[in-house]
Motif scaffolding. Structure first.
Motif, PDB file in Angstrom:
ATOM      1  N   THR A 386      79.402  48.392  62.318  1.00 58.21           N
ATOM      2  CA  THR A 386      80.688  48.555  62.980  1.00 58.21           C
ATOM      3  C   THR A 386      81.021  47.284  63.759  1.00 58.21           C
ATOM      4  O   THR A 386      80.177  46.387  63.901  1.00 58.21           O
ATOM      5  N   SER A 387      82.247  47.223  64.247  1.00 53.80           N
ATOM      6  CA  SER A 387      82.679  46.065  65.034  1.00 53.80           C
ATOM      7  C   SER A 387      83.370  46.540  66.305  1.00 53.80           C
ATOM      8  O   SER A 387      83.900  47.659  66.363  1.00 53.80           O
ATOM      9  N   ILE A 388      83.360  45.677  67.312  1.00 52.17           N
ATOM     10  CA  ILE A 388      83.978  45.982  68.605  1.00 52.17           C
ATOM     11  C   ILE A 388      84.922  44.842  68.957  1.00 52.17           C
ATOM     12  O   ILE A 388      84.537  43.668  68.910  1.00 52.17           O
ATOM     13  N   GLU A 407      82.913  41.349  68.181  1.00 51.88           N
ATOM     14  CA  GLU A 407      81.566  41.288  67.624  1.00 51.88           C
ATOM     15  C   GLU A 407      81.361  42.431  66.632  1.00 51.88           C
ATOM     16  O   GLU A 407      81.986  43.488  66.729  1.00 51.88           O
ATOM     17  N   SER A 408      80.476  42.210  65.690  1.00 53.34           N
ATOM     18  CA  SER A 408      80.070  43.263  64.755  1.00 53.34           C
ATOM     19  C   SER A 408      78.567  43.486  64.890  1.00 53.34           C
ATOM     20  O   SER A 408      77.805  42.549  65.178  1.00 53.34           O
ATOM     21  N   PHE A 409      78.152  44.738  64.703  1.00 55.13           N
ATOM     22  CA  PHE A 409      76.743  45.103  64.884  1.00 55.13           C
ATOM     23  C   PHE A 409      76.325  46.039  63.763  1.00 55.13           C
ATOM     24  O   PHE A 409      77.143  46.763  63.197  1.00 55.13           O
ATOM     25  N   SER A 410      75.041  46.036  63.475  1.00 53.47           N
ATOM     26  CA  SER A 410      74.494  46.961  62.480  1.00 53.47           C
ATOM     27  C   SER A 410      73.599  47.974  63.180  1.00 53.47           C
ATOM     28  O   SER A 410      73.121  47.748  64.295  1.00 53.47           O
ATOM     29  N   ARG A 411      73.376  49.091  62.507  1.00 50.14           N
ATOM     30  CA  ARG A 411      72.509  50.128  63.067  1.00 50.14           C
ATOM     31  C   ARG A 411      71.080  49.612  63.230  1.00 50.14           C
ATOM     32  O   ARG A 411      70.393  49.951  64.203  1.00 50.14           O
ATOM     33  N   GLY A 412      70.641  48.775  62.301  1.00 57.25           N
ATOM     34  CA  GLY A 412      69.284  48.231  62.389  1.00 57.25           C
ATOM     35  C   GLY A 412      69.098  47.349  63.604  1.00 57.25           C
ATOM     36  O   GLY A 412      68.036  47.377  64.247  1.00 57.25           O
ATOM     37  N   PRO A 479      71.549  58.711  64.028  1.00 57.61           N
ATOM     38  CA  PRO A 479      70.540  58.481  62.983  1.00 57.61           C
ATOM     39  C   PRO A 479      69.340  57.696  63.498  1.00 57.61           C
ATOM     40  O   PRO A 479      68.258  57.776  62.909  1.00 57.61           O
ATOM     41  N   ILE A 480      69.525  56.939  64.573  1.00 60.88           N
ATOM     42  CA  ILE A 480      68.400  56.169  65.127  1.00 60.88           C
ATOM     43  C   ILE A 480      67.336  57.120  65.656  1.00 60.88           C
ATOM     44  O   ILE A 480      66.134  56.959  65.376  1.00 60.88           O
TER      45      ILE A 480
END
Length: 525
Positions: A386-388, A407-412, A479-480
Motif C-alpha cells: 500500500t501507499s500513504i 511513501e509505499s510499504f509492503s506487508r513484509g 495477516p501479520i
C-alpha cells in the motif's frame, strides 16, 4: 311473428279479430305481454346477486389471509431483531413489566467499545449494533480538560477525542486524552467518570436502535434499572479481561473495580452489574456459531489467543471456567500502527535531509501520521502493498517550502519492523509468562510460541489434548499476527495439528465474537 307463448284469453280473442299482426294489435294485449316472465326471473336475479356477493367475499377472505401471513412474517422479522412483542395494558402489563426484551453485551476494550443485542426468545440471533456514526465499534478515548485549580471535566469522548490523542500530545498540560480501562487498571480517580461517560453514550445509542424507543433524560438519568420503569427493559452483561497480573491487578480485583464504576448507571445502587470473563463469552459465541470442529468434546480445554489493541492474552478454558491466563502488554494491534508511523517518520526525515523527528516535535503531524498508518494497516490486511500520501505535512525550515509525504510499504517490511521491536518489549513481560525451555524470543512468532508453551508447562497440558485454538481480537484481523501465530503453532505441533485445531473467525466475527458471546450469555445467566 308473435314469439310469446303466454297471452291471456282477451288478448288472444283480439288477435283473431285483427288480422294485420302487431300493427293494429290493441294496447291491452301488449300491456300483458311479459307479466308471467317478470315473476319467474326474480329468483334468477337473487341467485346472481348471492353469487356475486359470495365471489367478492371469498376474494376478501383470501386477501385478508394473505395480509395476515405478511403480518406474521414481518412480526417474526421484528421479533428476531428486537425480541418478542409484549402487552402494555390490562392483565399482561404486570406480568411483562420485568421481562427483558433482550440482553445487551458490552465489551469495553482497551481501544474500542462494542455492543451487541440478543433478543429474548429461542431462535433469535445476536447482532452487533452500530453506533450513531454507523461504526460497529466506538473509540473509548476521553478528552479531559483540567483547570489550574485541579478541577477537571470531560469535553469530548469517542471519535472526537481519539482525533486529538496525538494532536494534544505537545500542545497543553491541561488537556489529556485518556483511556477509561487504563484509568481503571491504575485506579485513577477519573476512571469512574470516564467509564460511565463512554458506556452511557454507547449503551443509550445501542438500546435506542434495538428497541426503537428514545431515551428520555427527563424520566431518569440512569441507563439500567431493576424495575425497568420508563427505561429500555434490557439487561446488560459486561465482559472483563483476564491475565492482568502482569499489569499489577488481579482479574477479580479488576472486575470489582469495574462493577463499582458502573453503579452510577443503575437506578438501584444495590444492583450489581452482571460480569463475565472475556474468554467465557468467546467460547459461548464460538459454540453458538458452530466454529469448533465437529465431534470435539467440551471436556477438553480450548486455547483462546486474544490480540487486543495494547496487549496479547492467552487463556486456557475448560467447560465454563478459565483455567489459566497469561498476558503480554505492549504487543497488540497498536504495535503495528506505532511501527509504521516510526518508519514513515524516519523515511520522511531522510527525504528532506532533516534530523528532527516530527513524531517528537509536531503534534498535528504526529496525529496525521498515526491516522495514515491506521489506514495503511487496514489496506495491508487485504493487500500485500500500500501507499500513504500526506500533503503539506510540514514546512521545510531551510527553504520555507511545504513538504509532502508520499511513501509505499509492503506487508513484509512492516512484519520485519515489528519483529525488531519485540526484544525491546520483553522487559514489560513477567518471566512466568514465557517458557523456561525456549530461548528468549526475537520475533513475534517466537514470542507466541514461548507464551503458549509456558501456559502448557504451568498447567501440565499436552497441546494435542486441546479441543481447539481460537484466535480473536482486533489485532487478529492482521495477516501479520495470523501468520506469526500459525508459524508458532506449527513449531509446537506441526502442520496437521494447526489445520485441525486453529480457528480464525472470518470478517468482523474475529473481533466481535466476544461481545456477541456476552449478549448470548445474558439469557443463560
Amino acid at each position: 311473428m308473435l314469439r310469446c307463448a303466454y297471452i291471456n284469453q282477451p288478448a288472444a280473442h283480439q288477435y283473431k279479430k285483427y288480422k294485420n299482426g302487431f300493427k293494429d294489435f290493441p294496447t291491452i294485449a301488449r300491456a300483458h305481454f311479459h307479466a308471467t316472465a317478470k315473476r319467474e326471473i326474480l329468483p334468477l336475479i337473487g341467485v346472481a346477486a348471492v353469487a356475486i356477493v359470495a365471489r367478492y367475499s371469498y376474494k376478501a377472505l383470501v386477501r385478508m389471509e394473505e395480509e395476515r401471513e405478511e403480518y406474521l412474517e414481518e412480526l417474526a422479522v421484528y421479533e428476531e431483531k428486537y425480541g418478542p412483542v409484549t402487552g402494555c395494558s390490562g392483565s399482561n402489563a404486570s406480568s411483562t413489566k420485568n421481562t427483558p426484551l433482550g440482553y445487551l453485551g458490552v465489551d469495553l476494550g482497551s481501544a474500542n467499545i462494542r455492543i451487541a443485542f440478543a433478543p429474548q426468545g429461542s431462535g433469535s440471533e445476536p447482532r452487533v449494533i452500530e453506533d450513531r456514526e454507523g461504526g460497529r465499534s466506538t473509540p473509548v478515548s476521553v478528552l479531559f480538560e483540567e483547570e489550574e485549580s485541579g478541577a477537571h471535566g470531560i469535553s469530548a469522548i469517542g471519535r472526537l477525542a481519539k482525533g486529538k490523542v496525538h494532536e494534544r500530545y505537545f500542545r497543553s498540560a491541561f488537556e489529556h486524552v485518556l483511556n477509561p480501562r487504563k484509568l481503571l487498571q491504575s485506579k485513577d480517580n477519573r476512571a469512574e467518570e470516564a467509564i460511565q461517560a463512554v458506556i452511557r453514550s454507547a449503551a443509550i445509542s445501542a438500546m435506542e436502535k434495538a428497541t426503537g424507543k428514545k431515551h428520555s433524560m427527563d424520566k431518569s438519568p440512569f441507563v439500567f434499572s431493576k424495575e425497568h420503569d420508563g427505561l429500555f427493559n434490557i439487561n446488560a452483561v459486561f465482559t472483563y479481561p483476564v491475565g492482568l497480573a502482569s499489569d499489577g491487578m488481579g482479574d477479580d480485583e479488576f472486575a470489582d473495580v469495574y462493577r463499582k464504576a458502573l453503579k452510577g448507571l443503575y437506578e438501584d445502587s444495590d444492583e450489581a452489574a452482571t460480569m463475565i470473563p472475556e474468554p467465557i463469552a468467546t467460547i459461548a459465541a464460538a459454540e453458538h456459531f458452530k466454529l469448533f470442529p465437529k465431534g470435539s468434546e467440551r471436556t477438553y480445554p480450548s486455547l483462546i489467543i486474544d490480540v487486543g489493541a495494547d496487549a496479547m492474552t492467552m487463556s486456557l478454558v475448560s467447560k465454563d471456567e478459565v483455567i489459566s491466563s497469561s498476558r503480554v502488554p505492549g504487543i497488540g494491534a497498536d504495535i503495528l500502527t506505532e511501527a509504521l508511523a516510526k518508519h514513515m517518520d524516519e523515511r520522511f526525515q531522510k527525504s528532506i535531509s532533516s534530523s528532527v523527528s516530527l513524531l517528537e516535535t509536531d503534534g498535528m503531524a504526529r496525529q496525521r501520521m498515526y491516522d495514515g498508518a491506521e489506514i495503511a494497516i487496514a489496506e495491508l490486511s487485504r493487500n500485500t502493498r500500500t501507499s500513504i500520501t500526506l500533503p503539506f505535512l510540514t514546512i521545510d525550515p531551510k527553504s520555507s517550502q511545504p513538504c509532502h509525504l508520499n511513501e509505499s510499504f509492503s506487508r513484509g517490511v512492516l512484519s520485519s519492523i515489528v519483529d525488531s521491536m519485540i526484544p525491546a518489549r520483553l522487559g514489560l513481560i513477567q518471566k512466568e509468562v514465557l517458557s523456561s525451555s525456549i530461548s528468549q524470543p526475537n520475533g513475534l512468532n517466537a514470542l507466541i510460541s514461548s507464551m503458549a508453551m509456558g501456559l502448557f508447562e504451568q498447567n501440565s497440558i499436552n497441546p494435542f489434548q486441546l479441543r481447539a485454538i481460537l484466535m480473536v481480537g482486533g489485532g487478529s484481523r492482521s495477516p501479520i499476527f495470523q501468520s506469526a501465530c500459525r508459524e508458532a503453532l506449527v513449531t509446537l505441533g506441526g502442520e496437521q495439528f494447526v489445520s485441525e485445531r486453529l480457528i480464525v473467525p472470518t470478517d468482523e466475527k474475529v473481533e466481535e465474537l466476544t461481545v456477541l458471546g456476552a449478549a448470548l450469555c445474558g439469557g443463560k445467566l
